[in-house]
Scaffold this motif. Structure first.
Motif, mmCIF file in Angstrom:
data_model
loop_
_atom_site.group_PDB
_atom_site.id
_atom_site.type_symbol
_atom_site.label_atom_id
_atom_site.label_comp_id
_atom_site.label_asym_id
_atom_site.label_seq_id
_atom_site.Cartn_x
_atom_site.Cartn_y
_atom_site.Cartn_z
ATOM 1 N N THR A 57 0.817 -1.213 0.000
ATOM 2 C CA THR A 57 0.000 0.000 0.000
ATOM 3 C C THR A 57 0.850 1.262 0.000
ATOM 4 N N ARG A 61 -0.801 3.887 1.130
ATOM 5 C CA ARG A 61 -1.566 4.604 2.143
ATOM 6 C C ARG A 61 -0.986 4.335 3.530
ATOM 7 N N THR A 74 -6.417 -1.289 3.194
ATOM 8 C CA THR A 74 -7.872 -1.318 3.326
ATOM 9 C C THR A 74 -8.393 -2.750 3.291
ATOM 10 N N ILE A 75 -9.578 -2.937 3.838
ATOM 11 C CA ILE A 75 -10.182 -4.266 3.871
ATOM 12 C C ILE A 75 -10.541 -4.728 2.453
ATOM 13 N N ASP A 76 -10.874 -3.798 1.561
ATOM 14 C CA ASP A 76 -11.198 -4.179 0.184
ATOM 15 C C ASP A 76 -9.960 -4.724 -0.534
ATOM 16 N N GLU A 77 -8.800 -4.137 -0.256
ATOM 17 C CA GLU A 77 -7.570 -4.635 -0.880
ATOM 18 C C GLU A 77 -7.284 -6.067 -0.444
ATOM 19 N N MET A 115 -2.396 -3.299 8.631
ATOM 20 C CA MET A 115 -3.781 -3.763 8.607
ATOM 21 C C MET A 115 -4.455 -3.494 9.948
ATOM 22 N N THR A 116 -5.722 -3.078 9.897
ATOM 23 C CA THR A 116 -6.509 -2.951 11.121
ATOM 24 C C THR A 116 -6.915 -4.342 11.602
ATOM 25 N N THR A 159 -9.448 -6.003 9.267
ATOM 26 C CA THR A 159 -8.813 -6.470 8.038
ATOM 27 C C THR A 159 -7.976 -7.714 8.308
ATOM 28 N N ARG A 171 -1.898 10.340 -2.251
ATOM 29 C CA ARG A 171 -1.818 9.575 -1.004
ATOM 30 C C ARG A 171 -0.383 9.102 -0.752
#
Length: 386
Positions: free
Chosen positions: A87, A89, A93-96, A124-125, A128, A293
């Motif tokens: 990333t 960023r 993200t969870i979508d990635e 990752m959170t 995620t 970003r």
């Protein structure tokens, strides 16, 4: 040439991955030949990503030492059985991750394995991470996951329990210097200085060895810190450091941005300088947003590099004050370091190092960098630390 040749200072880790790749190549039952989930940890600049892609190359090749064609595909991230998540960023993200997990279910098309690499798994959170956990618990028999993170503690415990962890160490300065000298063709003296000032961070050593402006900005940052005598000096130095960090971040991103835009236009069939059809403008807009970003993250990373350099500076001052027989990081500033050491006491230098560590935590917690830097540098002007 072996895929492992460009790695340095990690002989133990290399042997682990080389043996795993050899086992995978020799085994008739690929499902039981090796661990299918790996975690590579180590300090920044230790070569986590380089080792991950070397291992990926070995797994995707028929030869456990890799082959040139596969290595070129992995370097270009174009191998059909390789998927990479890196990333630009602050977080992944969870979508990635959802897209990557879906891709991991496909069977390999040309190689024995399908290899999934996550370069910044620490970004990752928890939510995620839990999505990724499900893929690690029941991976397809020919899918291999390779995660990279600074330490095991950066991942949730349930993921740590599903992976085989390999810890990298900080490479020796001499080893990094030899790598830079051989790979980049720079003068041995410059390579050694760059490796020392980068504190064995391979990527930063490459930049310092091959970019005169980067070396100049680093030296200007350190000299501005040594020149602080008052609160007003601290405020001005903070502004200077922010400006230098911004210049460094722009220098890193501008060339890459231009290359990405040129590549995007070429893939869309648009000549350089040509008019962009309205139907294609949204794709370029998405690219520009990603680049913005990345610029934000690059600036944050640049500010943190300033902090790391300042830590090395005041560490050197403290070593001189204590008379320690340890090589200084900033040998090019030895005279200024000795003058600074004579003008203060060890407990004052320790207080400055504490202030730098505090500033790094504050910036990580989204405190305005200018305020954090000013507070940190003002600490360097105090003479009454207990």
């Amino acid at each position: 040439m072996s895929v492992w040749d460009e790695l340095t200072g990690q002989s133990d880790a290399i042997e682990v991955f080389r043996a795993a790749a050899a086992s995978a190549a020799d085994s008739d039952d690929a499902g039981n030949s090796m661990t299918h989930s790996w975690l590579i940890t180590g300090p920044p600049g230790s070569g986590r990503s380089n080792l991950a892609f070397a291992f990926a190359t070995a797994l995707l090749s028929t030869n456990p030492d890799g082959d040139e064609a596969t290595q070129r595909q992995v370097e270009a991230r174009s191998h059909p059985d390789l998927a990479v998540l890196a990333t630009e960023r602050v977080i992944i993200t969870i979508d990635e991750v959802r897209t990557l997990v879906a891709s991991s279910q496909f069977s390999p098309s040309v190689a024995r394995y399908r290899v999934m690499v996550i370069e910044d798994a620490d970004r990752m959170t928890e939510r995620t991470s839990n999505l990724l956990l499900k893929a690690l618990e029941e991976p397809p028999p020919r899918t291999v996951w390779i995660l990279c993170a600074p330490s095991e503690a950066d991942l949730i415990p349930t993921i740590r329990s599903r992976v085989r962890s390999v810890r990298l160490r900080v490479p020796a300065v001499a080893d990094v210097a030899k790598l830079i000298e051989r790979r980049d063709g720079v003068d041995p003296e410059i390579a050694l200085r760059a490796a020392r000032e980068a504190q064995s961070h391979i990527g930063m050593a490459h930049r310092l060895a091959t970019n005169d402006d980067a070396r100049r900005r680093r030296e200007q940052t350190l000299r501005s810190a040594l020149g602080i005598r008052s609160v007003s000096d601290a405020v001005m130095a903070a502004a200077t450091m922010l400006e230098l960090a911004g210049d460094d971040a722009k220098a890193i991103t501008l060339e890459r941005d231009a290359q990405e835009r040129e590549s995007a236009l070429r893939s869309l069939g648009i000549e350089p300088g040509g008019t962009i059809p309205p139907a294609l403008r949204s794709q370029l807009k998405n690219l520009e947003e990603d680049q913005k970003r990345r610029a934000t993250r690059s600036l944050r990373d640049g500010i943190d590099r300033v902090m790391v350099d300042l830590q090395s500076l005041f560490r050197d001052v403290l070593l001189v004050q204590l008379g320690a027989s340890v090589e200084l990081v900033n040998l090019s500033l030895e005279a200024e370091l000795r003058a600074a050491a004579e003008a203060s006491q060890p407990h004052q230098t320790l207080a400055v190092l504490d202030a730098i560590a505090t500033a790094r935590r504050r910036i990580e917690g989204n405190v305005a960098p200018a305020l954090a830097l000013e507070a940190m540098l003002i600490a360097a002007t105090r003479k009454d630390h207990a």
